[in-house]
Design an enzyme around this catalytic site. Structure first.
Site, PDB file in Angstrom:
ATOM      1  N   GLY A  48      50.662 106.658  65.109  1.00 54.04           N
ATOM      2  CA  GLY A  48      51.361 106.050  66.231  1.00 54.04           C
ATOM      3  C   GLY A  48      52.750 105.562  65.889  1.00 54.04           C
ATOM      4  N   GLN A  79      47.886 110.930  72.828  1.00 54.07           N
ATOM      5  CA  GLN A  79      48.306 109.945  73.832  1.00 54.07           C
ATOM      6  C   GLN A  79      49.480 109.102  73.334  1.00 54.07           C
ATOM      7  OE1 GLN A  79      47.145 106.735  72.722  1.00 54.07           O
ATOM      8  NE2 GLN A  79      47.390 105.376  74.476  1.00 54.07           N
ATOM      9  N   ASP A 137      47.551 101.344  59.716  1.00 56.84           N
ATOM     10  CA  ASP A 137      46.812 100.643  60.770  1.00 56.84           C
ATOM     11  C   ASP A 137      45.606  99.878  60.239  1.00 56.84           C
ATOM     12  OD1 ASP A 137      45.159 102.718  60.066  1.00 56.84           O
ATOM     13  OD2 ASP A 137      44.896 103.512  62.082  1.00 56.84           O
ATOM     14  N   ASN A 138      45.590  99.585  58.934  1.00 59.64           N
ATOM     15  CA  ASN A 138      44.478  98.809  58.383  1.00 59.64           C
ATOM     16  C   ASN A 138      44.998  97.846  57.325  1.00 59.64           C
ATOM     17  OD1 ASN A 138      43.821 100.033  55.466  1.00 59.64           O
ATOM     18  ND2 ASN A 138      44.373 101.719  56.835  1.00 59.64           N
ATOM     19  N   CYS A 195      43.098  99.311  66.469  1.00 57.97           N
ATOM     20  CA  CYS A 195      43.504 100.029  67.679  1.00 57.97           C
ATOM     21  C   CYS A 195      42.401 100.976  68.140  1.00 57.97           C
ATOM     22  CB  CYS A 195      44.788 100.809  67.417  1.00 57.97           C
ATOM     23  SG  CYS A 195      46.256  99.771  67.230  1.00 57.97           S
ATOM     24  N   CYS A 349      27.594 100.189  67.661  1.00 59.20           N
ATOM     25  CA  CYS A 349      28.969 100.055  68.171  1.00 59.20           C
ATOM     26  C   CYS A 349      29.620 101.425  68.085  1.00 59.20           C
ATOM     27  CB  CYS A 349      29.742  98.997  67.381  1.00 59.20           C
ATOM     28  SG  CYS A 349      29.904  99.347  65.619  1.00 59.20           S
TER      29      CYS A 349
END
Length: 391
Positions: A48, A79, A137-138, A195, A349
């Site tokens: 992203g 996206q 992202d972590n 995210c 989950c």
């Protein structure tokens, strides 16, 4: 601050033509563009944040642009990860990103690192670059990137996104704080959703990614006031930006007066904790596969399947027969009164982390035979019903 890199000897006629809109800016000019040409920048991640960062770093004329990413392009990436296209699905992200970058600017050198960034290779990889742009992202990788950059004396531009919120800063221990000064310890496991769990507005990536490139250009060329010692916070819904001062912590374990962290940690995953110790203990011996759950349902076993994700995730895809009770209701205790005493509780989950945390709560409440599904919905889609949409 002084420019990070020295200028290249010259610009070619093609480069002058291409970068003319930079050259007529007095603050950039010929000297600034030559510095960009001579710069070596590594983008950690081609997702992203990495997508807009790589595109604009290439367009700006950064002479050597590296990209490191081990993942492959998935349809759910499109996206927001605009550097990839439909035809790239299944292709390594680093290779897909490199192809897009070369199409934008064939005058620069692109270095592809199609590999996982680890404690074994991060120092070697980083040593070949002047500046790092962090698009991870972590938390485990963020702390590793920070530690490696500080130990190597390199600045890096950091960004973070979640739903409608974004943050950005420049961490450069020589001139200001590092990431550990802002966040000395990672958040408790499961406290901050990723995210992948909470979602992100696609265009937010462009907003924060472009800010990262803006900061990179300023640091490389020595213009303006970089976000060193400042945290920029962006709210896309309210359309507000605010800046918070971040001071260097003299007691920082990495960049303080008496550092105790003088080399990379052995295991950043363990440092950040994917799941808590309680969750790991609860899941030990109480984890089943998606296929086992399906066999229990087919056999008419007396089970009560609970989906601990958020309602919007449940709407996208759900395991047949599962009752939605979000994780937050387990944390505040209200979920416990909804669980039947005469049935075996099966929690799940998306991937297994959140359900493991809830499993610890459930077991502590007396449901000793409760289990959770390792791999969650993703495992169900992969092994039981591939026709369901992944997300």
């Amino acid at each position: 601050m002084p420019p990070l890199v020295e200028p290249a000897a010259e610009l070619t006629v093609d480069e002058v033509r291409r970068y003319s809109r930079h050259l007529i800016i007095p603050d950039v000019g010929m000297a600034g563009q030559k510095r960009l040409k001579n710069a070596k920048v590594l983008c950690v991640g081609a997702g992203g944040l990495g997508s807009p960062a790589l595109l604009y770093l290439a367009a700006a004329g950064v002479g050597t642009l590296g990209v490191i990413d081990f993942d492959v392009v998935d349809e759910s990436n499109l996206q927001r990860q605009v550097i990839h296209g439909q035809s790239d699905v299944g292709r390594p992200k680093a290779e897909s990103a490199a192809a897009s970058v070369r199409e934008i600017n064939p005058l620069i050198d692109v270095v592809v690192h199609n590999e996982v960034l680890t404690t074994e290779n991060v120092m070697e990889v980083f040593s070949g670059y002047d500046l790092i742009v962090d698009g991870t992202d972590n938390f485990a990788t963020r702390y590793m990137v920070n530690d490696a950059a500080v130990l190597l004396g390199k600045p890096y531009v950091w960004g973070s996104i979640y739903r409608f919120d974004g943050q950005a800063s420049v961490f450069w221990a020589e001139h200001g704080p590092c990431y550990r000064c802002l966040y000395p310890e990672p958040p408790p496991p499961g406290m901050v959703p990723s995210c992948a769990e909470g979602g992100v507005l696609g265009v937010l990536c462009a907003s924060i990614g472009s800010i990262q490139v803006n900061e990179a250009i300023k640091v490389l060329t020595g213009i303006g006031e970089p976000l060193v010692g400042r945290l920029m916070i962006y709210d896309a819904l309210e359309m507000t930006y605010r800046s918070v001062k971040v001071r260097k912590d003299p007691e920082c374990v990495l960049c303080g007066k008496n550092p105790t962290v003088t080399e990379l940690l052995e295991d950043y995953e363990a440092f950040c904790g994917a799941v808590s110790a309680e969750a790991q203990e609860a899941a030990s011996g109480s984890t089943i596969t998606a296929a086992e759950l399906k066999s229990w349902q087919d056999a008419g076993e007396n089970v009560y399947v609970v989906d601990v994700r958020e309602p919007n995730e449940y709407e996208i895809v759900s395991i047949p027969g599962a009752v939605l009770i979000p994780k937050g209701e387990f944390l505040n205790g209200s979920a416990l009164e909804r669980l039947p005493q005469d049935k075996k509780i099966v929690l799940h989950c998306k991937s297994g982390a959140r359900s493991a945390e809830c499993l610890a709560i459930v077991k502590n409440a007396g449901f000793s035979d409760a289990v959770h599904v390792g791999g969650g919905v993703l495992s169900w889609i992969k092994t039981v019903d591939p026709s369901l949409p992944a997300y």
